[in-house]
Design a protein around this motif. Structure first.
Motif, PDB file in Angstrom:
ATOM      1  N   THR A 288     -12.309  21.160 -44.884  1.00 33.17           N
ATOM      2  CA  THR A 288     -11.957  21.452 -46.278  1.00 33.17           C
ATOM      3  C   THR A 288     -12.738  20.121 -47.173  1.00 33.17           C
ATOM      4  O   THR A 288     -12.141  20.075 -48.222  1.00 33.17           O
ATOM      5  CB  THR A 288     -10.653  21.422 -46.692  1.00 33.17           C
TER       6      THR A 288
ATOM      7  N   LEU B 206      -6.985  16.998 -36.511  1.00 28.47           N
ATOM      8  CA  LEU B 206      -6.732  18.255 -37.258  1.00 28.47           C
ATOM      9  C   LEU B 206      -5.659  19.059 -36.391  1.00 28.47           C
ATOM     10  O   LEU B 206      -5.964  19.227 -35.064  1.00 28.47           O
ATOM     11  CB  LEU B 206      -8.064  19.231 -37.168  1.00 28.47           C
ATOM     12  N   THR B 207      -4.653  19.453 -37.072  1.00 36.69           N
ATOM     13  CA  THR B 207      -3.422  19.839 -36.149  1.00 36.69           C
ATOM     14  C   THR B 207      -3.829  21.498 -36.128  1.00 36.69           C
ATOM     15  O   THR B 207      -2.954  21.961 -35.137  1.00 36.69           O
ATOM     16  CB  THR B 207      -2.268  19.420 -36.791  1.00 36.69           C
ATOM     17  N   ASP B 208      -4.295  22.072 -36.887  1.00 35.05           N
ATOM     18  CA  ASP B 208      -4.368  23.626 -37.145  1.00 35.05           C
ATOM     19  C   ASP B 208      -5.823  23.958 -36.867  1.00 35.05           C
ATOM     20  O   ASP B 208      -6.757  23.733 -37.665  1.00 35.05           O
ATOM     21  CB  ASP B 208      -3.813  23.894 -38.225  1.00 35.05           C
ATOM     22  N   PHE B 209      -6.090  24.530 -35.549  1.00 29.11           N
ATOM     23  CA  PHE B 209      -7.332  25.133 -35.363  1.00 29.11           C
ATOM     24  C   PHE B 209      -7.012  26.463 -34.335  1.00 29.11           C
ATOM     25  O   PHE B 209      -6.104  26.567 -33.866  1.00 29.11           O
ATOM     26  CB  PHE B 209      -8.158  24.250 -34.796  1.00 29.11           C
ATOM     27  N   GLU B 210      -8.104  27.187 -34.311  1.00 29.37           N
ATOM     28  CA  GLU B 210      -8.227  28.290 -33.510  1.00 29.37           C
ATOM     29  C   GLU B 210      -8.918  28.126 -32.160  1.00 29.37           C
ATOM     30  O   GLU B 210      -9.563  27.050 -32.102  1.00 29.37           O
ATOM     31  CB  GLU B 210      -8.859  29.504 -34.012  1.00 29.37           C
TER      32      GLU B 210
ATOM     33  N   ARG C 284      -9.241  19.823 -29.066  1.00 24.44           N
ATOM     34  CA  ARG C 284      -9.090  19.023 -29.990  1.00 24.44           C
ATOM     35  C   ARG C 284     -10.104  18.881 -31.175  1.00 24.44           C
ATOM     36  O   ARG C 284     -11.372  18.999 -30.848  1.00 24.44           O
ATOM     37  CB  ARG C 284      -9.084  17.614 -29.241  1.00 24.44           C
TER      38      ARG C 284
ATOM     39  N   PHE D 121     -12.426  26.249 -36.362  1.00 22.21           N
ATOM     40  CA  PHE D 121     -11.637  25.422 -37.165  1.00 22.21           C
ATOM     41  C   PHE D 121     -12.060  25.405 -38.718  1.00 22.21           C
ATOM     42  O   PHE D 121     -13.411  25.861 -38.464  1.00 22.21           O
ATOM     43  CB  PHE D 121     -11.670  24.127 -36.423  1.00 22.21           C
ATOM     44  N   LYS D 122     -11.406  25.220 -39.523  1.00 19.38           N
ATOM     45  CA  LYS D 122     -11.483  24.902 -40.886  1.00 19.38           C
ATOM     46  C   LYS D 122     -11.774  23.544 -41.354  1.00 19.38           C
ATOM     47  O   LYS D 122     -10.971  22.562 -40.967  1.00 19.38           O
ATOM     48  CB  LYS D 122     -10.651  25.738 -41.716  1.00 19.38           C
TER      49      LYS D 122
END
Length: 743
Positions: A733, A722-726, A714, A730-731
């Motif tokens: 912005t 954040l819904t999109d991460f590895e 999480r 994570f990124k």
């Protein structure tokens, strides 16, 4: 025989300690002392002997106590830097009856740089002692005879000594000013035994002035200290850099005696703390050497300079190579010193030939024109690297004519490998490359097609394209991009052919040898950001093979004589490859094998026997210092050009993080502005990132790669999930930002 051989034989006939250690055939290590703003520096060796100017005489301490003369050979030696990182070295002599601390530092007096030597003696006996400190002016340099090059290394003439109005004049043009009133001064010519003939009885030579026709006189100042138990006394000397011919006034003695040694020391400390405080690296206390060495490395690069010229060494490498200067300048940019690389490039460009050729090396005797074909890409890289950090378009415009000529010359060289002769057969592996060169020391006897040159050339074309685009030269930018793409394809094809021809499973250093050279390969991976050019799995095999050999050497499983700390640059490549644990192994070894560890420096060549009389290149070798700085920055943050992102924390390791300590950087310059961030464990499974600074978020975002023991489950950034991460990163912005990471 040489005069150096003569004095080596003299030293062997005397008691150990009466001559410098290197004249006995034993290695000694040294470190530079200077303001970082001049064209010269002093050297202090581990025994406390100080060469007061570039290639000059030295001042060496002796102590007479309890009817015995103590030399460096009679004491236990310890070294330090002030506050662990300032380039203010000291050497401590420990005995049963006293401790002597010799410290060297430099600052300016009425705009002139001055070297100061401080001697603090502490009475460690149980009774009062009368001690005599001798500071002896000797015709010996700090660098050993086996480092001899031109006027450096071994002995140096002292033809005349004179004590007048409280100042010792050496060769009539160099003053040594005691700020503490001495009990006396004595000088002796070589053929009367020199000053050290008298010291074993605690006395001085009778003469206060001597002219030595042979040219190797010596003299000594005597200071008498009567000390109660646990009390100490101080002696200070001031020696202006340069000579009468270079600007010292005859009145230097009287003006310097008005200054206080302790006050000047405090000033030098303040100046260096300010200068080295632009960037802060935060690591746990047990890893303080990581941050301290970064700062000392920057200081040593500054001290080694000769005006605008960046020198990789203070003596033997008292010259400017374009490759060394480009990398040292790049390191200083990351330490908050943008002016150094710009001054260097402007100065170096003056030596470019009319047809665009760039010399490999320049010194006070002029340029050197060896066929080292990495020079062109390095020159262009240095110009554009300044722009990436400063955004100064005017400097790009100023340097565009020189860069254009450089590209034309480099194209002319490469065209020699674009003929039909190189389109088939054994020569096909050389198609589209730069010709044979000797840009690697191992290629001097047999020039080869070195991929190091090509990696730099491709980077130069890419940077020149950026430069043209910024300056509005759209057509030229497109042409240079096409050239870069074509060159890149040629290099990739050549690597594939060379690997097949030599039946190897790693990235070769050259076409002809198919040689294993991971330090050359690592420059393409880290600094030049060219991982995409290198075939897989050979790139991983290269570093697997390196680490196998490295571990055997480290663990004593194989016999070895020496290695070069250029290997430091491999740390950055390992981080880029996602191998942070492997990078940590190399880091820990390199920090442990600094010579001397507390002086935060490396020679070019590190020998297994550190006491052997072996050539070490120079010390500190500040190209290696720069490589350490560049790798260290990669561990904390690096720009990844393939997706135009800024990658954070890819080289940090889990054990550096704790609930009690924040790891990170403050005001680290990057391509996108000044970066400040910290990582801290909030709980056993929660990490907090605080990100701020004068930072423009790059087009590809800020990629965070924290050293977590389990996959990320999480991420919250500024309170939003954040819904999109590895699993491993994570990124982000936005900046400033605060992220909570659970795993």
């Amino acid at each position: 025989r040489t005069i150096n051989h003569f004095f080596q034989n003299m030293a062997r006939e005397e008691a150990p300690g009466l001559y410098p250690k290197h004249l006995l055939g034993r290695q000694t290590y040294w470190t530079p002392v200077g303001t970082g703003e001049t064209d010269t520096q002093a050297l202090m060796n581990e025994e406390g002997m100080v060469e007061v100017d570039k290639g000059s005489f030295s001042i060496e301490p002796f102590v007479y106590a309890d009817a015995k003369l103590f030399t460096w050979a009679d004491v236990e030696l310890h070294q330090e830097l002030a506050q662990g990182y300032l380039p203010i070295p000291s050497s401590e002599w420990r005995t049963d009856c006293f401790t002597l601390t010799i410290i060297a530092f430099a600052t300016r007096v009425t705009h002139h740089p001055v070297l100061y030597l401080g001697y603090h003696i502490l009475n460690t006996a149980r009774e009062r002692q009368s001690l005599r400190l001798f500071t002896v002016l000797r015709p010996f340099q700090v660098t050993p005879t086996w480092q001899n090059w031109r006027s450096f290394g071994g002995v140096t003439p002292i033809r005349a000594l004179r004590f007048s109005r409280g100042t010792v004049w050496v060769n009539g043009n160099k003053p040594v000013v005691p700020l503490t009133v001495p009990a006396g001064f004595g000088a002796a010519a070589f053929d009367s035994g020199g000053a050290t003939k008298h010291l074993p009885t605690g006395e001085l030579p009778l003469e206060t002035e001597v002219l030595d026709e042979f040219g190797y006189a010596s003299g000594a100042l005597r200071f008498d200290l009567d000390l109660a138990p646990s009390s100490g006394g101080e002696v200070f000397l001031a020696i202006p850099f340069g000579t009468l011919e270079t600007g010292i006034q005859r009145s230097a003695g009287s003006s310097l005696r008005r200054s206080s040694g302790p006050k000047k020391f405090a000033r030098a400390v303040r100046e260096w703390k300010t200068r080295l405080g632009a960037v802060e690296i935060q690591v746990p206390p047990e890893m303080h050497d990581v941050a301290d060495t970064f700062k000392t490395a920057a200081a040593h690069i500054l001290i080694n300079r000769d005006g605008p010229a960046l020198h990789p060494g203070p003596r033997r490498y008292n010259r400017s190579w374009i490759r060394d200067g480009a990398l040292m300048g790049a390191a200083l940019l990351r330490a908050g010193y943008p002016a150094a690389i710009r001054d260097f490039i402007r100065w170096y460009a003056e030596f470019q030939s009319d047809d665009g050729n760039i010399p490999d090396c320049v010194d006070r005797e002029g340029p050197e024109w060896l066929p080292e074909f990495d020079a062109y890409g390095e020159f262009i890289y240095a110009v554009v690297e300044d722009y990436r950090f400063t955004g100064d378009k005017a400097f790009l415009s100023e340097m565009w004519p020189a860069v254009s000529k450089t590209i034309s010359y480099m194209q002319g060289l490469r065209s020699k490998r674009l003929s039909t002769e190189y389109q088939s057969g054994e020569k096909q592996a050389c198609y589209g490359l730069l010709p044979e060169s000797m840009s690697h020391e191992g290629y001097m006897a047999h020039p080869v097609h070195a991929y190091w040159d090509d990696f730099w050339a491709i980077r130069g074309l890419r940077d020149a394209s950026l430069m043209a685009d910024v300056l509005g030269e759209v057509t030229e930018a497109a042409r240079l991009t096409a050239l870069k793409d074509e060159f890149s394809k040629n290099v990739t094809a050549s690597l594939t052919a060379t690997i097949a021809r030599h039946k190897i499973d790693f990235i070769p250093g050259s076409v002809e040898f198919g040689d294993f050279d991971p330090t050359a390969t690592s420059i393409a991976v880290n600094l030049l950001d060219q991982l995409h050019l290198l075939p897989q799995p050979e790139i991983n095999n290269t570093f697997n093979k390196y680490l196998e050999g490295f571990r055997k050497r480290r663990d004593g499983a194989v016999a070895w004589n020496n290695y070069s700390a250029y290997e430091i640059r491999i740390m950055g490549a390992l981080v880029r490859l996602g191998r942070r644990r492997d990078a940590l192994e190399v880091l820990e070894f390199m920090l442990a094998d600094r010579r001397i560890p507390v002086w935060n420096q490396w020679p070019e060549i590190s020998w297994r026997d550190p006491s052997g009389p072996s050539f070490i290149g120079d010390l500190p070798h500040t190209w290696i210092s720069a490589e350490y700085m560049l790798s260290m920055c990669t561990m904390f943050a690096y720009a990844r050009e393939e997706d135009e992102s800024l990658v954070l924390a890819a080289g940090l390791v889990e054990e550096w993080l704790s609930e009690d300590f924040e790891v990170g950087v403050r005001s680290l310059p990057t391509y996108y502005g000044s970066l400040t961030y910290s990582l801290r464990m909030e709980t056993a499974d929660t990490l907090r990132l605080k990100l701020k600074g004068d930072l423009a978020v790059p087009p590809g975002g800020i990629v965070v790669m924290p050293p977590l023991p389990r996959p990320i489950r999480r991420v919250e950034i500024n309170g939003r999930v954040l819904t999109d991460f590895e699993p491993d990163g994570f990124k982000c912005t936005e900046c400033p930002a605060e992220a909570l990471v659970r795993f």
